[in-house]
Write a protein that holds these residues in place. Structure first.
Motif, PDB file in Angstrom:
ATOM      1  N   ASP A 147     -21.356  18.809  -3.160  1.00  0.00           N
ATOM      2  CA  ASP A 147     -22.213  19.308  -2.102  1.00  0.00           C
ATOM      3  C   ASP A 147     -21.809  18.771  -0.719  1.00  0.00           C
ATOM      4  OD1 ASP A 147     -23.696  20.804  -3.811  1.00  0.00           O
ATOM      5  OD2 ASP A 147     -25.206  19.252  -4.138  1.00  0.00           O
ATOM      6  N   ARG A 148     -20.843  17.854  -0.696  1.00  0.00           N
ATOM      7  CA  ARG A 148     -20.372  17.279   0.570  1.00  0.00           C
ATOM      8  C   ARG A 148     -21.517  16.662   1.372  1.00  0.00           C
ATOM      9  NH1 ARG A 148     -16.853  22.191   1.079  1.00  0.00           N
ATOM     10  NH2 ARG A 148     -18.495  23.092   2.337  1.00  0.00           N
ATOM     11  N   ILE A 149     -22.351  15.864   0.706  1.00  0.00           N
ATOM     12  CA  ILE A 149     -23.479  15.267   1.413  1.00  0.00           C
ATOM     13  C   ILE A 149     -23.201  13.836   1.826  1.00  0.00           C
ATOM     14  CG2 ILE A 149     -25.085  16.753   0.172  1.00  0.00           C
ATOM     15  CD1 ILE A 149     -25.973  14.258  -1.391  1.00  0.00           C
ATOM     16  N   ARG A 150     -22.034  13.316   1.533  1.00  0.00           N
ATOM     17  CA  ARG A 150     -21.709  11.935   1.883  1.00  0.00           C
ATOM     18  C   ARG A 150     -20.540  11.879   2.855  1.00  0.00           C
ATOM     19  NH1 ARG A 150     -25.860   8.539   0.817  1.00  0.00           N
ATOM     20  NH2 ARG A 150     -26.630   8.817  -1.302  1.00  0.00           N
ATOM     21  N   SER A 151     -20.588  10.864   3.691  1.00  0.00           N
ATOM     22  CA  SER A 151     -19.480  10.634   4.614  1.00  0.00           C
ATOM     23  C   SER A 151     -18.310   9.999   3.871  1.00  0.00           C
ATOM     24  CB  SER A 151     -19.931   9.720   5.758  1.00  0.00           C
ATOM     25  OG  SER A 151     -18.823   9.288   6.523  1.00  0.00           O
ATOM     26  N   TRP A 152     -17.111  10.325   4.312  1.00  0.00           N
ATOM     27  CA  TRP A 152     -15.909   9.735   3.742  1.00  0.00           C
ATOM     28  C   TRP A 152     -15.498   8.454   4.476  1.00  0.00           C
ATOM     29  CZ3 TRP A 152     -12.053  10.316   0.030  1.00  0.00           C
ATOM     30  CH2 TRP A 152     -12.281  11.299  -0.917  1.00  0.00           C
ATOM     31  N   PHE A 153     -16.336   7.974   5.367  1.00  0.00           N
ATOM     32  CA  PHE A 153     -15.956   6.824   6.188  1.00  0.00           C
ATOM     33  C   PHE A 153     -15.690   5.583   5.341  1.00  0.00           C
ATOM     34  CE2 PHE A 153     -17.299   2.955   8.476  1.00  0.00           C
ATOM     35  CZ  PHE A 153     -16.348   2.947   9.478  1.00  0.00           C
ATOM     36  N   GLN A 154     -16.653   5.214   4.488  1.00  0.00           N
ATOM     37  CA  GLN A 154     -16.478   4.015   3.677  1.00  0.00           C
ATOM     38  C   GLN A 154     -15.329   4.149   2.676  1.00  0.00           C
ATOM     39  OE1 GLN A 154     -19.853   2.809   1.359  1.00  0.00           O
ATOM     40  NE2 GLN A 154     -19.093   0.735   1.082  1.00  0.00           N
ATOM     41  N   PRO A 155     -15.237   5.259   1.928  1.00  0.00           N
ATOM     42  CA  PRO A 155     -14.059   5.408   1.046  1.00  0.00           C
ATOM     43  C   PRO A 155     -12.735   5.329   1.803  1.00  0.00           C
ATOM     44  CG  PRO A 155     -15.731   7.020   0.463  1.00  0.00           C
ATOM     45  CD  PRO A 155     -16.193   6.371   1.737  1.00  0.00           C
ATOM     46  N   PHE A 156     -12.719   5.833   3.044  1.00  0.00           N
ATOM     47  CA  PHE A 156     -11.488   5.778   3.827  1.00  0.00           C
ATOM     48  C   PHE A 156     -11.122   4.330   4.166  1.00  0.00           C
ATOM     49  CE2 PHE A 156      -9.227   5.864   7.931  1.00  0.00           C
ATOM     50  CZ  PHE A 156      -8.134   6.627   7.576  1.00  0.00           C
ATOM     51  N   VAL A 157     -12.141   3.505   4.461  1.00  0.00           N
ATOM     52  CA  VAL A 157     -11.880   2.083   4.731  1.00  0.00           C
ATOM     53  C   VAL A 157     -11.233   1.423   3.520  1.00  0.00           C
ATOM     54  CG1 VAL A 157     -12.952  -0.156   5.179  1.00  0.00           C
ATOM     55  CG2 VAL A 157     -13.709   1.866   6.442  1.00  0.00           C
ATOM     56  N   TYR A 158     -11.755   1.705   2.333  1.00  0.00           N
ATOM     57  CA  TYR A 158     -11.185   1.121   1.128  1.00  0.00           C
ATOM     58  C   TYR A 158      -9.836   1.734   0.786  1.00  0.00           C
ATOM     59  CZ  TYR A 158     -15.741  -1.020   0.580  1.00  0.00           C
ATOM     60  OH  TYR A 158     -16.877  -1.749   0.794  1.00  0.00           O
ATOM     61  N   TYR A 159      -9.649   2.981   1.171  1.00  0.00           N
ATOM     62  CA  TYR A 159      -8.337   3.599   1.010  1.00  0.00           C
ATOM     63  C   TYR A 159      -7.294   2.846   1.853  1.00  0.00           C
ATOM     64  CZ  TYR A 159      -4.554   6.945   1.789  1.00  0.00           C
ATOM     65  OH  TYR A 159      -3.324   7.540   1.916  1.00  0.00           O
ATOM     66  N   LEU A 160      -7.664   2.510   3.096  1.00  0.00           N
ATOM     67  CA  LEU A 160      -6.741   1.761   3.953  1.00  0.00           C
ATOM     68  C   LEU A 160      -6.438   0.388   3.369  1.00  0.00           C
ATOM     69  CD1 LEU A 160      -8.059   2.547   7.553  1.00  0.00           C
ATOM     70  CD2 LEU A 160      -6.091   3.528   6.380  1.00  0.00           C
ATOM     71  N   ILE A 161      -7.481  -0.277   2.842  1.00  0.00           N
ATOM     72  CA  ILE A 161      -7.269  -1.583   2.226  1.00  0.00           C
ATOM     73  C   ILE A 161      -6.312  -1.451   1.039  1.00  0.00           C
ATOM     74  CG2 ILE A 161      -8.384  -3.468   0.960  1.00  0.00           C
ATOM     75  CD1 ILE A 161     -10.877  -2.980   2.634  1.00  0.00           C
ATOM     76  N   SER A 162      -6.503  -0.403   0.236  1.00  0.00           N
ATOM     77  CA  SER A 162      -5.628  -0.189  -0.921  1.00  0.00           C
ATOM     78  C   SER A 162      -4.182   0.041  -0.498  1.00  0.00           C
ATOM     79  CB  SER A 162      -6.123   1.012  -1.745  1.00  0.00           C
ATOM     80  OG  SER A 162      -7.438   0.807  -2.198  1.00  0.00           O
ATOM     81  N   ARG A 163      -3.998   0.825   0.559  1.00  0.00           N
ATOM     82  CA  ARG A 163      -2.637   1.090   1.030  1.00  0.00           C
ATOM     83  C   ARG A 163      -1.969  -0.197   1.522  1.00  0.00           C
ATOM     84  NH1 ARG A 163      -0.455   5.151  -1.055  1.00  0.00           N
ATOM     85  NH2 ARG A 163       1.108   5.041   0.601  1.00  0.00           N
ATOM     86  N   ILE A 164      -2.732  -1.048   2.199  1.00  0.00           N
ATOM     87  CA  ILE A 164      -2.184  -2.330   2.659  1.00  0.00           C
ATOM     88  C   ILE A 164      -1.808  -3.203   1.470  1.00  0.00           C
ATOM     89  CG2 ILE A 164      -2.728  -4.468   3.889  1.00  0.00           C
ATOM     90  CD1 ILE A 164      -4.510  -2.791   5.748  1.00  0.00           C
ATOM     91  N   LEU A 165      -2.664  -3.232   0.445  1.00  0.00           N
ATOM     92  CA  LEU A 165      -2.378  -4.031  -0.744  1.00  0.00           C
ATOM     93  C   LEU A 165      -1.149  -3.516  -1.477  1.00  0.00           C
ATOM     94  CD1 LEU A 165      -6.007  -4.540  -2.103  1.00  0.00           C
ATOM     95  CD2 LEU A 165      -4.575  -6.212  -0.919  1.00  0.00           C
ATOM     96  N   ILE A 166      -0.966  -2.205  -1.505  1.00  0.00           N
ATOM     97  CA  ILE A 166       0.227  -1.638  -2.143  1.00  0.00           C
ATOM     98  C   ILE A 166       1.486  -2.071  -1.411  1.00  0.00           C
ATOM     99  CG2 ILE A 166       1.452   0.529  -2.583  1.00  0.00           C
ATOM    100  CD1 ILE A 166      -1.243   1.815  -3.174  1.00  0.00           C
ATOM    101  N   ILE A 167       1.393  -2.140  -0.080  1.00  0.00           N
ATOM    102  CA  ILE A 167       2.555  -2.557   0.718  1.00  0.00           C
ATOM    103  C   ILE A 167       2.989  -3.975   0.346  1.00  0.00           C
ATOM    104  CG2 ILE A 167       3.318  -3.119   3.064  1.00  0.00           C
ATOM    105  CD1 ILE A 167       1.629  -0.785   4.051  1.00  0.00           C
ATOM    106  N   VAL A 168       2.001  -4.859   0.074  1.00  0.00           N
ATOM    107  CA  VAL A 168       2.326  -6.246  -0.289  1.00  0.00           C
ATOM    108  C   VAL A 168       2.436  -6.406  -1.811  1.00  0.00           C
ATOM    109  CG1 VAL A 168       1.303  -7.211   1.794  1.00  0.00           C
ATOM    110  CG2 VAL A 168      -0.128  -6.893  -0.235  1.00  0.00           C
TER     111      VAL A 168
END
Length: 204
Positions: free
Chosen positions: A1-22
């Motif tokens: 229904d697209r009733i939630r913002s993707w802001f918080q998942p995006f923050v954790y997505y960025l954290i995951s990408r940084i962790l993958i780099i290291v």
């Protein structure tokens, strides 16, 4: 229904990408760093609250009780470690308001910069949980009526909120892949009576 913002998942997505780099690729380790980030964010909010509000107390005992209850309540670490939207928005809200209250009590040369930064934190709070915007609105009304902040100050804060809102629209478009505004939440809760279905007691 697209009733939630993707802001918080995006923050954790960025954290995951940084962790993958290291070279940290274990999802269980990711979950630890998610909780660590949420905990640091919540702890920072409480520290700012304590730092900017001890002057409100007239006795040393009251000040010490305030500091102790803010910093050492046993359940705070459990709340902060939950990477939930409630924790996210509360932490961002407290940080933003703490910065604004600091500016009302102290003179600062680069006030515009701090006002804009406060707006960014408040914008993150709204992006995490849209309902918090109502609380921020009435905080603005209170601060303007009692002359805690000038109208031009509120404009600076609002500009920070608008910037985050713009980025959130982009993030939602990325997350949902076909939408530029998270209209589903607002439609379902405010125009389709689903709000009463989620909170039945309001129907009384």
């Amino acid at each position: 229904d697209r009733i939630r913002s993707w802001f918080q998942p995006f923050v954790y997505y960025l954290i995951s990408r940084i962790l993958i780099i290291v070279n940290i690729t274990d999802p269980f380790n990711w979950a630890f760093f998610y909780r660590l980030f949420s905990s640091v964010l919540g702890w920072s909010a409480i520290v700012l609250i304590v730092k900017n509000h001890t002057s409100f107390f007239t006795t040393r005992i009251a000040t010490n009780v305030f500091i102790f209850t803010c910093l050492f309540f046993w359940f705070y670490p459990f709340l902060h470690a939950r990477y939930s939207t409630e924790n996210f928005t509360s932490s961002f809200l407290l940080i933003g308001i703490s910065i604004l209250l600091y500016l009302t009590q102290n003179k600062f040369n680069h006030k515009i910069i701090l006002l804009f930064i406060a707006g960014i934190f408040l914008g993150c709070a709204i992006a995490s949980r849209y309902q918090i915007g109502i609380m921020i609105l009435f905080f603005f009304i209170w601060s303007y009526i009692y002359k805690k902040l000038l109208f031009k100050d509120l404009i600076c804060v609002t500009s920070g909120i608008i910037l985050i809102t713009f980025f959130e629209i982009i993030i939602n478009a990325w997350g949902y892949n076909n939408d530029t505004f998270n209209w589903g939440y607002h439609h379902d809760f405010y125009f389709d009576d689903k709000f009463l279905n989620y909170l039945p007691y309001l129907s009384y």
